[in-house]
Design a protein around this motif. Structure first.
Motif, short mmCIF file in Angstrom:
data_model
loop_
_atom_site.label_atom_id
_atom_site.label_comp_id
_atom_site.label_asym_id
_atom_site.label_seq_id
_atom_site.Cartn_x
_atom_site.Cartn_y
_atom_site.Cartn_z
N GLY A 1 -49.32 -29.90 -63.70
CA GLY A 1 -49.52 -29.77 -62.25
C GLY A 1 -49.45 -28.33 -61.78
N ILE A 2 -48.52 -27.55 -62.33
CA ILE A 2 -48.43 -26.13 -61.98
C ILE A 2 -49.72 -25.41 -62.34
N PHE A 3 -50.24 -25.65 -63.55
CA PHE A 3 -51.49 -25.00 -63.95
C PHE A 3 -52.66 -25.40 -63.06
N GLY B 1 -54.66 -22.90 -60.47
CA GLY B 1 -56.11 -22.72 -60.48
C GLY B 1 -56.74 -23.00 -59.12
N ILE B 2 -56.27 -24.05 -58.46
CA ILE B 2 -56.80 -24.39 -57.14
C ILE B 2 -56.49 -23.29 -56.14
N VAL B 3 -55.27 -22.78 -56.16
CA VAL B 3 -54.89 -21.71 -55.22
C VAL B 3 -55.72 -20.46 -55.47
N ARG B 4 -55.92 -20.10 -56.74
CA ARG B 4 -56.72 -18.90 -57.03
C ARG B 4 -58.18 -19.07 -56.58
N THR C 1 -45.58 1.60 -60.37
CA THR C 1 -45.00 2.64 -59.52
C THR C 1 -43.73 2.19 -58.79
N LEU C 2 -43.37 0.91 -58.89
CA LEU C 2 -42.17 0.41 -58.23
C LEU C 2 -40.92 0.97 -58.91
N THR C 3 -39.85 1.03 -58.16
CA THR C 3 -38.58 1.43 -58.74
C THR C 3 -38.03 0.27 -59.58
N PRO C 4 -37.11 0.56 -60.49
CA PRO C 4 -36.61 -0.51 -61.35
C PRO C 4 -35.99 -1.68 -60.58
N TRP C 5 -35.26 -1.41 -59.51
CA TRP C 5 -34.64 -2.52 -58.78
C TRP C 5 -35.70 -3.36 -58.07
N GLN C 6 -36.81 -2.74 -57.63
CA GLN C 6 -37.89 -3.51 -57.01
C GLN C 6 -38.59 -4.39 -58.05
N LYS C 7 -38.80 -3.85 -59.25
CA LYS C 7 -39.39 -4.64 -60.33
C LYS C 7 -38.49 -5.81 -60.68
N LEU C 8 -37.19 -5.55 -60.73
CA LEU C 8 -36.23 -6.60 -61.05
C LEU C 8 -36.25 -7.70 -60.00
N LYS C 9 -36.24 -7.32 -58.73
CA LYS C 9 -36.27 -8.31 -57.66
C LYS C 9 -37.55 -9.14 -57.69
N LEU C 10 -38.68 -8.48 -57.86
CA LEU C 10 -39.96 -9.18 -57.87
C LEU C 10 -40.07 -10.10 -59.08
N SER C 11 -39.70 -9.61 -60.25
CA SER C 11 -39.78 -10.42 -61.46
C SER C 11 -38.84 -11.61 -61.39
N THR C 12 -37.64 -11.41 -60.91
CA THR C 12 -36.67 -12.49 -60.78
C THR C 12 -37.16 -13.52 -59.77
N PHE C 13 -37.72 -13.06 -58.67
CA PHE C 13 -38.25 -13.97 -57.66
C PHE C 13 -39.38 -14.83 -58.24
N ILE C 14 -40.29 -14.21 -58.97
CA ILE C 14 -41.41 -14.95 -59.54
C ILE C 14 -40.91 -15.96 -60.57
N PHE C 15 -39.96 -15.55 -61.42
CA PHE C 15 -39.40 -16.46 -62.42
C PHE C 15 -38.77 -17.69 -61.76
N PHE C 16 -37.92 -17.45 -60.76
CA PHE C 16 -37.25 -18.58 -60.12
C PHE C 16 -38.21 -19.39 -59.25
N ALA C 17 -39.27 -18.79 -58.75
CA ALA C 17 -40.27 -19.56 -58.02
C ALA C 17 -40.98 -20.54 -58.95
N PHE C 18 -41.34 -20.08 -60.14
CA PHE C 18 -41.95 -20.98 -61.12
C PHE C 18 -40.96 -22.05 -61.57
N LEU C 19 -39.72 -21.66 -61.81
CA LEU C 19 -38.70 -22.62 -62.23
C LEU C 19 -38.49 -23.68 -61.15
N PHE C 20 -38.40 -23.26 -59.90
CA PHE C 20 -38.24 -24.20 -58.79
C PHE C 20 -39.46 -25.11 -58.68
N ALA C 21 -40.65 -24.54 -58.83
CA ALA C 21 -41.87 -25.34 -58.71
C ALA C 21 -41.93 -26.43 -59.78
N VAL C 22 -41.60 -26.09 -61.02
CA VAL C 22 -41.62 -27.09 -62.09
C VAL C 22 -40.54 -28.14 -61.86
N ALA C 23 -39.34 -27.70 -61.48
CA ALA C 23 -38.26 -28.66 -61.23
C ALA C 23 -38.61 -29.56 -60.04
#
Length: 130
Positions: free
Chosen positions: A69-71, A75-78, A102-124
């Protein structure tokens, strides 16, 4: 006790060729641990309570359908983004990687963590609603 050690040695010999994959794809180790725990859960549950029932392999269908369903939704959203609002689609395809570098390390960390947990939440969430 000796038979358990012999079994573990045999398993280690069989899994040795796969070790290179586990080094590159560390995520596979969590899948392997999860499957191993699920396989051994029947023995553990029966050790605690001899009358305990166990789950069959069908419980994994829920998560499989959630991932499918996530996949499909991705695809539909894209496709909808490309049809309705093509500017962000073009940005994600061509410029996002350069901006991410070009992002700072803390910005990369926040964005990557947000995306990871968004996918995790979506699957759950999808697994619980299916």
């Amino acid at each position: 006790m000796k038979t358990i050690i012999d079994r573990l040695k045999k398993i280690a010999i069989k899994l040795k060729p796969l070790w290179g994959y586990f080094k590159v794809w560390r995520e596979l180790s969590s899948l392997a641990v999860g499957l191993l725990l699920w396989i051994q859960s029947a023995t553990f549950l029966h050790w605690i309570d001899p009358t305990a029932g166990t789950y069959d392999a069908g419980v994994f269908q829920v998560y499989l359908f959630a991932i499918i369903g996530i996949f499909i939704l991705h695809g539909i959203v894209r496709i909808l983004m490309k049809l309705i609002w093509p500017t962000p689609e073009d940005y994600l395809d061509h410029q996002f990687m350069n901006d991410f570098k070009t992002l700072t390390p803390w910005q990369k960390l926040k964005l990557s963590t947000f995306i990871f947990f968004a996918f995790l939440f979506a699957v759950a969430f999808l697994a619980r609603t299916l």
